[in-house]
Design an enzyme around this catalytic site. Structure first.
Site, short mmCIF file in Angstrom:
data_model
loop_
_atom_site.label_atom_id
_atom_site.label_comp_id
_atom_site.label_asym_id
_atom_site.label_seq_id
_atom_site.Cartn_x
_atom_site.Cartn_y
_atom_site.Cartn_z
N THR A 125 -16.73 34.08 16.55
CA THR A 125 -16.99 32.65 16.72
C THR A 125 -15.84 31.80 16.19
O THR A 125 -15.13 32.23 15.26
CB THR A 125 -18.28 32.29 15.95
OG1 THR A 125 -18.43 30.88 15.91
CG2 THR A 125 -18.26 32.80 14.52
N ASP A 126 -15.71 30.59 16.72
CA ASP A 126 -14.70 29.65 16.21
C ASP A 126 -15.07 29.14 14.81
O ASP A 126 -14.24 28.57 14.11
CB ASP A 126 -14.51 28.47 17.16
CG ASP A 126 -15.77 27.66 17.44
OD1 ASP A 126 -16.85 28.02 16.92
OD2 ASP A 126 -15.68 26.66 18.19
N GLU A 127 -16.33 29.38 14.40
CA GLU A 127 -16.76 28.86 13.09
C GLU A 127 -16.05 29.52 11.92
O GLU A 127 -16.12 29.04 10.80
CB GLU A 127 -18.26 29.06 12.92
CG GLU A 127 -19.06 28.28 13.91
CD GLU A 127 -20.53 28.18 13.52
OE1 GLU A 127 -20.87 28.45 12.36
OE2 GLU A 127 -21.33 27.84 14.40
N TYR A 152 -23.77 32.19 7.77
CA TYR A 152 -23.51 32.80 9.08
C TYR A 152 -22.01 32.97 9.33
O TYR A 152 -21.53 34.07 9.60
CB TYR A 152 -24.14 31.96 10.21
CG TYR A 152 -23.57 32.27 11.57
CD1 TYR A 152 -23.81 33.50 12.19
CD2 TYR A 152 -22.76 31.36 12.24
CE1 TYR A 152 -23.26 33.81 13.44
CE2 TYR A 152 -22.20 31.65 13.48
CZ TYR A 152 -22.45 32.87 14.07
OH TYR A 152 -21.91 33.17 15.30
N LYS A 156 -19.52 36.33 9.75
CA LYS A 156 -18.72 36.60 10.96
C LYS A 156 -17.23 36.73 10.58
O LYS A 156 -16.53 37.60 11.09
CB LYS A 156 -18.90 35.49 12.00
CG LYS A 156 -20.28 35.45 12.66
CD LYS A 156 -20.63 36.70 13.44
CE LYS A 156 -19.82 36.89 14.70
NZ LYS A 156 -20.33 38.02 15.53
#
Ligand code: NAD
Ligand code: DAU
Length: 336
Positions: A125-127, A152, A156
């Site tokens: 993810t870009d997060e 979260y 990741k």
């Protein structure tokens, strides 16, 4: 460009979830010669109905189960790894399954790939990059330092780092993609867009967090699927590719788009408690993916994609209805 990799048989972890199942449909449609085995634990977010009609074989099991992986993985050409606990709000309420599945599970998959020389594409993810200010002209690139905010996104980020280490130290053949916010069919109704659509359909007022100015960079999930396929088959080993479709929008704009698209007044929603640590803005620079692999999104009209998504939830109430009450009760208990 790397030599094309032509897998005949792949394992798709998390293939009964939102993005994984859309990827299984994509492979069944575009590459029907590839045999797909889905490995999915069927958590609250996994639904076997999502892959009906694709011809994929379903193995119900946990990616943390090393002995299951030892039986299942040998003989396959690649693992495409989508399985995860994926919802930020859940990770704030209880981070434990996020550490287990996202970190431990990715570790077990890397180890089985190391044991049997199997290739792995890791979906992330870009997060992992944290957030950007609203007035910052910058977008995330493959060189942006990791700075995750939530339980979260930190799990990741941890999983990405494991993948990179297993490539460098053990030579496990891997690729990584970090994508922005997906929308489309089969998305769990805990997530922003389907939550609001199904709220309207059930006569519940939609809910907007904080000041509604947070920006997400929306991409249709079919475009994510085509990007993952391009990276799996033509990406360079050990490389990370950012996936995005120039879809930046603030939440209040998306909320009004949904309400307008469902013939509701634009202000027919409630402001609710903000998410703790709520990331302000995500934005992807997909230049590397576009230049190196020639990938381009096909669903570039957000209004059209959103209208199709609204219609999908209208047509598939039987699919989301069983989860609606419990999902809203959980949010209500959190003041959201
Ligand atoms: P999802 O929550 O809809 O689906 C997750 C799937 O993984 C479910 O089918 C679930 O049953 C399965 N699963 C969970 N734990 C498992 C375990 N221990 N073993 C086997 N299966 C397990 O998630 P999603 O939104 O489809 O996201 C898929 C992947 O894409 C995740 O890795 C996520 O981090 C990443 N991603 C998501 C987005 C997005 O916008 N949703 C954007 C970028 C990246
Ligand atoms: O950027 C990629 C990420 O996108 C993925 O890694 C995650 O798995 C995926 O869930 C998504 O994370 P977000 O937290 O951005 O998605 P979510 O749908 O939960 O929320 C989108 C935005 O909408 C966010 O700013 C919070 C806000 N929101 C969300 C809900 C559920 C609301 O305002 N109201 C809501 O009811």
């Amino acid at each position: 460009m790397a030599k094309t990799f032509e897998p005949k048989s792949i394992i798709v972890t998390g293939g009964c979830g939102f993005i994984g199942s859309n990827f299984v449909h994509f492979v069944a449609r575009e590459h029907p010669e590839v045999k797909v085995t889905v490995l999915d634990k069927l958590t609250y977010a996994g639904n076997p109905a999502n892959i009906e009609g694709t011809g994929a074989e379903l193995v119900v099991g946990d990616i943390c189960d090393a002995s299951l992986l030892d039986k299942l993985v040998p003989g396959h050409d690649a693992i495409v790894h989508f399985a995860a606990e994926s919802h930020n709000d859940n990770s704030i309420a209880d981070p434990s399954p996020f550490v287990q599945t996202n970190v431990r599970g990715t570790y077990e998959l890397l180890e089985v790939c190391r044991r049997y020389g199997v290739r792995m594409h890791h979906v992330s993810t870009d997060e992992v990059y944290g957030d950007l200010a609203l007035d910052d002209p910058a977008r995330f690139t493959e060189e942006t330092p990791y700075h995750p905010s939530s339980p979260y996104s930190s799990t990741k980020a941890s999983s990405d780092l494991l993948v990179r280490a297993w490539y460098r130290t053990f030579g496990v053949p891997v690729t990584i993609s970090n994508c922005s916010n997906n929308y489309g069919p089969y998305q769990h109704i805990e997530k922003f867009i389907p939550r609001q659509i199904t709220n309207v359909l059930w006569g519940i007022r939609p809910k907007l967090y904080g000041d509604g100015k947070n920006v997400r960079d929306w991409i249709h999930t079919e475009d994510h699927s085509s990007a993952v396929w391009a990276i799996l088959t033509r990406g360079r080993l050990g490389e990370t590719y950012l996936v995005g479709a120039d879809g930046e929008r603030d939440n209040i704009t998306v909320m009004r788009d949904i309400l307008r698209g469902m013939n509701q007044p634009e202000d027919a929603f409630d402001w609710v408690r903000d998410r703790p640590g709520h990331d302000r803005r995500y934005a992807i620079d997909p230049t590397k993916l576009r230049r190196e692999l020639g990938w381009a999104p096909r669903h570039t009209d957000f209004a059209e994609g959103l209208a199709q998504t609204i219609q999908w939830y209208r047509d598939n109430e039987d699919w989301w209805k069983p989860a609606k009450r419990a999902t809203e009760e959980k949010y209500a208990a959190q003041g959201q």
